[in-house]
Design a protein around this motif. Structure first.
Motif, short mmCIF file in Angstrom:
data_model
loop_
_atom_site.label_atom_id
_atom_site.label_comp_id
_atom_site.label_asym_id
_atom_site.label_seq_id
_atom_site.Cartn_x
_atom_site.Cartn_y
_atom_site.Cartn_z
N LYS A 188 7.92 40.23 27.16
CA LYS A 188 7.52 39.48 28.34
C LYS A 188 7.73 37.97 28.21
O LYS A 188 7.47 37.22 29.15
N LEU A 189 8.21 37.51 27.06
CA LEU A 189 8.34 36.08 26.80
C LEU A 189 9.81 35.66 26.77
O LEU A 189 10.64 36.33 26.16
N GLN A 190 10.09 34.54 27.44
CA GLN A 190 11.44 33.98 27.42
C GLN A 190 11.35 32.47 27.16
O GLN A 190 10.65 31.75 27.89
N LEU A 191 12.07 32.01 26.13
CA LEU A 191 12.07 30.60 25.74
C LEU A 191 13.47 30.03 25.82
O LEU A 191 14.44 30.70 25.42
N GLU A 192 13.59 28.79 26.31
CA GLU A 192 14.87 28.09 26.37
C GLU A 192 14.66 26.63 26.00
O GLU A 192 13.64 26.04 26.36
N SER A 193 15.63 26.05 25.29
CA SER A 193 15.57 24.63 24.94
C SER A 193 16.98 24.08 24.81
O SER A 193 17.93 24.83 24.54
N GLY A 194 17.10 22.78 25.00
CA GLY A 194 18.41 22.15 24.89
C GLY A 194 18.29 20.65 24.69
O GLY A 194 17.34 20.02 25.15
N MET A 195 19.26 20.10 23.97
CA MET A 195 19.32 18.66 23.74
C MET A 195 20.74 18.19 23.97
O MET A 195 21.70 18.79 23.50
N THR A 196 20.89 17.08 24.72
CA THR A 196 22.19 16.52 25.06
C THR A 196 22.22 15.06 24.68
O THR A 196 21.29 14.30 24.98
N LEU A 197 23.31 14.64 24.04
CA LEU A 197 23.54 13.24 23.68
C LEU A 197 24.85 12.80 24.31
O LEU A 197 25.91 13.39 24.05
N GLU A 217 8.60 30.99 29.74
CA GLU A 217 8.20 31.86 30.85
C GLU A 217 7.57 33.13 30.30
O GLU A 217 8.11 33.76 29.37
N TYR A 218 6.44 33.53 30.88
CA TYR A 218 5.72 34.73 30.41
C TYR A 218 5.32 35.56 31.62
O TYR A 218 4.78 35.05 32.61
N LYS A 219 5.62 36.86 31.54
CA LYS A 219 5.30 37.77 32.64
C LYS A 219 3.89 38.31 32.49
O LYS A 219 3.54 38.89 31.46
N ILE A 226 4.10 33.13 34.83
CA ILE A 226 3.74 31.74 34.61
C ILE A 226 4.89 31.05 33.88
O ILE A 226 5.49 31.63 32.96
N ARG A 227 5.20 29.84 34.29
CA ARG A 227 6.34 29.13 33.69
C ARG A 227 5.96 27.67 33.40
O ARG A 227 5.34 27.01 34.24
N VAL A 263 6.52 17.21 32.71
CA VAL A 263 6.12 18.57 32.34
C VAL A 263 5.52 19.23 33.58
O VAL A 263 4.59 18.68 34.18
N LEU A 264 6.06 20.38 33.94
CA LEU A 264 5.61 21.08 35.14
C LEU A 264 5.14 22.48 34.77
O LEU A 264 5.66 23.11 33.85
N ILE A 265 4.16 22.97 35.50
CA ILE A 265 3.68 24.32 35.32
C ILE A 265 3.69 25.02 36.68
O ILE A 265 3.35 24.41 37.71
N GLY A 266 4.12 26.26 36.69
CA GLY A 266 4.21 26.96 37.97
C GLY A 266 3.91 28.45 37.83
O GLY A 266 3.97 29.01 36.71
N PHE A 267 3.58 29.06 38.95
CA PHE A 267 3.29 30.50 39.00
C PHE A 267 4.20 31.15 40.03
O PHE A 267 4.52 30.54 41.07
N LYS A 268 4.61 32.37 39.76
CA LYS A 268 5.48 33.09 40.67
C LYS A 268 5.02 34.54 40.76
O LYS A 268 4.65 35.15 39.75
#
Length: 271
Positions: A188-197, A217-219, A226-227, A263-268
């Motif tokens: 149920k868990l999905q993680l994403e990260s990125g860094m750009t220079l 994101e967690y279902k 929730i995200r 930083v944002l938090i949201g529900f779907k």
């Protein structure tokens, strides 16, 4: 597969005009063509495509060459904030470009890679003692690696170079960028990260910025999700970034303030 196309033409000019056309509040277009001038041009294009399902490899190259005499050339000039577009007769024009892309997929190593290269060179002789020259080079590399079924990382890099030598502009511009991405998905868990220079140097501007972003994101039960999203986490204060455009005849520099990190938090909920 290799394909070739060639063309050559010679057209005598039977019309002449000397007009001004209002384009917008900041631009005037001016045209001037001589009567009875013969325009000649020739071009050649070579295309090579190699594709192998067994090796999982794709190789694509396009080469273009164009030359002309007594052709029409677009020239620009700035006058008190007014951009004037001139159509002029060029004694000779030479344009050369090559585009190459290599895609490789290695299933056993769980690795995908793509390399793109673009090179162009142009010369335009407007008068006996005036020749505009422009060179540009671009290369990018992208790699994706599937570490496990749930974890994937990627890296991309680009480098670009531009050199202009004309009667009004002489410059060398260099830009490059690095980007790293990672994603993890399990249950149920999905993680994403990125860094750009991104780095840019040219026209008196030395511009660079780092962008770090991440999301989780967690279902939940009953189709709820929730995200949590973090954007540009290293820049909590507004940052001034410059955008730079260079042509044969003029330079345009724009500056803008990047929105600070958030930083944002949201529900779907799915119905």
């Amino acid at each position: 597969m290799l394909t070739t196309s060639m063309s050559k033409s010679e057209v005598p000019s039977s019309l002449s005009y000397n007009t001004y056309e209002y384009v917008d509040e900041n631009t005037i277009q001016h045209g001037s063509l001589p009567l009875g001038t013969t325009f000649t041009h020739s071009s050649i294009q070579l295309t090579h495509l190699y594709f192998s399902l067994i090796k999982e490899m794709n190789f694509h190259t396009i080469l273009n060459y164009f030359q002309s005499r007594n052709g029409i050339y677009q020239d620009y000039a700035l006058d008190n904030g007014l951009l004037i577009l001139y159509y002029k007769q060029a004694i000779a024009q030479h344009n050369f470009s090559i585009n190459n892309t290599i895609s490789l997929k290695m299933a056993k190593q769980k690795l995908d890679m793509e390399v793109t290269t673009r090179l162009s060179k142009s010369e335009t002789q407007l008068e006996r003692d005036r020749t505009n020259r422009q060179h540009s080079y671009y290369q990018s590399i992208g790699v994706d690696f599937q570490v496990t079924k749930a974890f994937e990382i990627g890296y991309s890099y680009y480098y670009q170079f531009q050199k202009i030598n004309s009667q009004t502009i002489i410059c060398n511009n260099v830009g490059q960028g690095h980007s790293v991405q990672a994603s993890h998905s399990k249950n149920k868990l999905q993680l994403e990260s990125g860094m750009t220079l991104n780095l840019f140097k040219g026209g008196g501007i030395d511009n660079h910025f780092v962008d770090l972003s991440a999301s989780a994101e967690y279902k939940l039960a009953n189709n709820w999700t929730i995200r949590l999203i973090g954007r540009d986490l290293l820049n909590l204060n507004p940052q001034v970034v410059y955008s730079y455009f260079q042509s044969i005849s003029y330079v345009e520099t724009l500056s803008y303030r990047r929105f600070p990190g958030s930083v944002l938090i949201g529900f779907k909920k799915l119905f």
